[in-house]
Write a protein that holds these residues in place. Structure first.
Motif, mmCIF file in Angstrom:
data_model
loop_
_atom_site.group_PDB
_atom_site.id
_atom_site.type_symbol
_atom_site.label_atom_id
_atom_site.label_comp_id
_atom_site.label_asym_id
_atom_site.label_seq_id
_atom_site.Cartn_x
_atom_site.Cartn_y
_atom_site.Cartn_z
ATOM 1 N N PRO A 1 25.758 36.362 45.703
ATOM 2 C CA PRO A 1 26.534 35.931 44.537
ATOM 3 C C PRO A 1 27.450 37.052 44.068
ATOM 4 O O PRO A 1 27.195 38.238 44.322
ATOM 5 C CB PRO A 1 25.448 35.616 43.495
ATOM 6 C CG PRO A 1 24.257 36.420 43.922
ATOM 7 C CD PRO A 1 24.322 36.474 45.420
ATOM 8 N N PRO A 2 28.535 36.695 43.386
ATOM 9 C CA PRO A 2 29.448 37.735 42.896
ATOM 10 C C PRO A 2 28.746 38.682 41.924
ATOM 11 O O PRO A 2 27.833 38.299 41.188
ATOM 12 C CB PRO A 2 30.557 36.936 42.207
ATOM 13 C CG PRO A 2 30.458 35.559 42.782
ATOM 14 C CD PRO A 2 29.019 35.348 43.104
ATOM 15 N N LEU A 3 29.173 39.916 41.941
ATOM 16 C CA LEU A 3 28.612 40.931 41.060
ATOM 17 C C LEU A 3 29.187 40.756 39.663
ATOM 18 O O LEU A 3 30.399 40.705 39.475
ATOM 19 C CB LEU A 3 28.947 42.325 41.600
ATOM 20 C CG LEU A 3 28.360 43.520 40.849
ATOM 21 C CD1 LEU A 3 26.843 43.527 40.968
ATOM 22 C CD2 LEU A 3 28.936 44.824 41.395
ATOM 23 N N THR A 4 28.303 40.643 38.680
ATOM 24 C CA THR A 4 28.743 40.522 37.294
ATOM 25 C C THR A 4 28.716 41.898 36.630
ATOM 26 O O THR A 4 28.083 42.840 37.125
ATOM 27 C CB THR A 4 27.845 39.562 36.511
ATOM 28 O OG1 THR A 4 26.498 40.080 36.493
ATOM 29 C CG2 THR A 4 27.839 38.187 37.167
ATOM 30 N N LEU A 5 29.386 41.987 35.501
ATOM 31 C CA LEU A 5 29.440 43.268 34.796
ATOM 32 C C LEU A 5 28.062 43.736 34.329
ATOM 33 O O LEU A 5 27.732 44.917 34.485
ATOM 34 C CB LEU A 5 30.418 43.168 33.622
ATOM 35 C CG LEU A 5 30.637 44.453 32.823
ATOM 36 C CD1 LEU A 5 31.167 45.567 33.723
ATOM 37 C CD2 LEU A 5 31.605 44.214 31.667
ATOM 38 N N PRO A 6 27.207 42.874 33.762
ATOM 39 C CA PRO A 6 25.861 43.356 33.387
ATOM 40 C C PRO A 6 25.048 43.853 34.580
ATOM 41 O O PRO A 6 24.334 44.861 34.476
ATOM 42 C CB PRO A 6 25.219 42.126 32.732
ATOM 43 C CG PRO A 6 26.364 41.320 32.233
ATOM 44 C CD PRO A 6 27.449 41.512 33.256
ATOM 45 N N MET B 1 33.516 40.498 42.954
ATOM 46 C CA MET B 1 33.295 40.643 41.518
ATOM 47 C C MET B 1 33.647 39.348 40.799
ATOM 48 O O MET B 1 34.649 38.699 41.115
ATOM 49 C CB MET B 1 34.136 41.794 40.969
ATOM 50 C CG MET B 1 33.826 43.130 41.620
ATOM 51 S SD MET B 1 35.146 44.355 41.379
ATOM 52 C CE MET B 1 35.260 44.357 39.588
ATOM 53 N N ALA B 2 32.816 38.995 39.835
ATOM 54 C CA ALA B 2 33.076 37.820 39.012
ATOM 55 C C ALA B 2 33.913 38.243 37.803
ATOM 56 O O ALA B 2 33.438 39.029 36.973
ATOM 57 C CB ALA B 2 31.761 37.202 38.545
ATOM 58 N N PRO B 3 35.145 37.739 37.681
ATOM 59 C CA PRO B 3 36.005 38.159 36.566
ATOM 60 C C PRO B 3 35.669 37.433 35.267
ATOM 61 O O PRO B 3 36.547 36.940 34.559
ATOM 62 C CB PRO B 3 37.403 37.805 37.071
ATOM 63 C CG PRO B 3 37.179 36.621 37.955
ATOM 64 C CD PRO B 3 35.833 36.820 38.593
ATOM 65 N N THR B 4 34.384 37.341 34.948
ATOM 66 C CA THR B 4 33.952 36.644 33.731
ATOM 67 C C THR B 4 34.132 37.559 32.527
ATOM 68 O O THR B 4 33.584 38.670 32.513
ATOM 69 C CB THR B 4 32.486 36.223 33.852
ATOM 70 O OG1 THR B 4 32.307 35.465 35.047
ATOM 71 C CG2 THR B 4 32.059 35.406 32.649
ATOM 72 N N PRO B 5 34.865 37.130 31.518
ATOM 73 C CA PRO B 5 35.049 38.001 30.351
ATOM 74 C C PRO B 5 33.765 38.141 29.561
ATOM 75 O O PRO B 5 32.898 37.259 29.561
ATOM 76 C CB PRO B 5 36.136 37.275 29.542
ATOM 77 C CG PRO B 5 36.026 35.848 29.949
ATOM 78 C CD PRO B 5 35.598 35.855 31.384
#
Length: 421
Positions: A39-44, A232-236
């Motif tokens: 899965p894409p890497l999230t910021l947390p 990377m997941a560009p989730t704000p």
């Protein structure tokens, strides 16, 4: 220039553009292929992975254990371990009449008035300071990670916009070449179209270089190998809502001030060395063959006066407390100003995104209009190239504005002392 020379230039131009485009697209394709099952890497998640590699995280357990040891020592019945005493006196080396005295006992140091309670308070303050310093290190790491994270996503968006512009200018140059061959346009128009492609190639190559550099920095921060993919997941991040918890920097300074305050209180209680309670048992014999007598001695050793070392400890702790309190007030003022600036920057980023989105829509519509009129021969090539350039710049600005809005949210969270979530 001959037709053969023009053909060679266009062939070289096409090869250069396709090579640069293949390199960038290939690196992205490899990344997706390597992470097809991941899965894409999230910021947390990236924050947790980066924190595990920090020296503060590696030493945190030992610092906690040291604080617990201080608390345990302050909870003991004595400020220091008891000491055993033993001595013997004999006339074996002079008179040799069998006189002998044996003495053995124990010396127990005692707490000074208020020393034990203040030692416990200092141990608690030290443990709290350890946790606050760890939270401060996490907050400082979050700032670096956020800058790398959104910086890399911005570079990728700019690379995508540069690739789209390159493909658009290549399509335009191909159309111009066809019309030059048909005699509808001149060689000068072909040169201008080829120059636009070369400019797009240059911009795309520079964007690709920036992406590669940002990815290497991110891999170093996360401890990933150089060839590892970064999906990377560009989730704000969520926008702050409600009252924010205590800021890590202010909490660390408060803990430092409390530690200094507790140290100063303990130093004032330790006005002299610890008194000692002694319990001695003595057995003596006057001469050989006589009966031994035993006595018990209970004593108290109480030092008088205070030492200069104690005064220095009191003054040093007071200086640490004063410095921490003054710095706390200054940092609180600075952080409040930065929070107001970050909120203003977030509002401005929203306005910029809306205006940039409208501008990109208008620029795309204008490009479609002029593309149609150019195909009908109603618009000259310089105008068509200018419109294409403006549309490409508008798309690039739109991609940057989207990332800048997410970065503004992350910056506001950083100023409020919030960690990635």
């Amino acid at each position: 220039m001959s037709r053969f020379s023009h053909s060679r230039v266009r062939a070289r131009l096409a090869w250069t553009a396709s090579t640069v485009l293949a390199l960038s697209l290939g690196s992205v394709a490899i990344g997706h292929a390597q992470t097809s099952s991941t899965p894409p890497l999230t910021l947390p998640l990236a924050f947790a992975q980066a924190w595990e590699r920090q020296p503060e995280a590696a030493a945190l357990l030992q610092r906690r254990q040291a604080g617990e040891s201080l608390r345990q020592a302050a909870s003991n019945w004595t400020p220091a371990p008891a000491a055993l005493e033993a001595s013997v006196r004999s006339d074996r080396f002079n008179r040799r009449q069998g006189a002998q005295e044996l003495e053995f006992g124990v010396a127990v140091p005692l707490w000074l008035p208020g020393e034990r309670e203040r030692s416990q308070a200092l141990a608690d303050a030290h443990l709290d300071a350890v946790e606050r310093q760890a939270l401060l290190a996490q907050w400082q790491l979050a700032q670096s990670l956020r800058e790398h994270w959104w910086g890399l996503l911005r570079e990728r968006e700019e690379l995508r916009a540069a690739q789209e512009r390159l493909q658009s200018t290549q399509a335009l140059a191909s159309d111009v070449a066809r019309r030059v061959k048909a005699g509808e346009l001149s060689r000068a128009d072909q040169n201008q179209a080829d120059a636009a492609v070369l400019l797009a190639v240059s911009d795309q190559a520079q964007a690709h270089t920036r992406v590669m550099a940002s990815e290497q920095s991110m891999r170093a921060l996360l401890g990933l190998p150089a060839e590892a993919a970064l999906l990377m997941a560009p989730t704000p991040e969520p926008e702050p809502a409600g009252d924010a918890p205590a800021h890590p920097l202010l909490a660390a300074l408060q803990a430092k001030a409390q530690t200094a305050r507790s140290a100063a209180a303990l130093a004032k209680a330790q006005v002299r060395a610890s008194p000692e309670l002694t319990l001695l048992h003595t057995r003596d014999r006057a001469a050989r063959g006589e009966a031994s007598n035993g006595t018990v001695t209970l004593g108290l050793r109480f030092p008088l006066g205070s030492s200069d070392r104690n005064k220095a400890a009191v003054l040093s702790a007071g200086a640490e407390q004063t410095e921490a309190e003054v710095l706390l007030a200054r940092e609180r003022e600075r952080l409040m100003a930065e929070q107001r600036s970050a909120q203003s920057a977030l509002d401005a980023a929203r306005a910029v995104l809306q205006a940039t989105r409208d501008r990109a829509r208008l620029a795309d519509e204008t490009r479609q209009f002029f593309d149609k009129s150019f195909r009908l021969g109603e618009t000259d090539l310089p105008t068509r190239l200018r419109v294409e350039l403006e549309a490409g710049q508008a798309q690039r600005d739109l991609a940057r504005a989207r990332i800048d809005l997410n970065l503004a949210i992350a910056t506001l969270r950083q100023r409020l002392g919030l960690l990635p979530e």
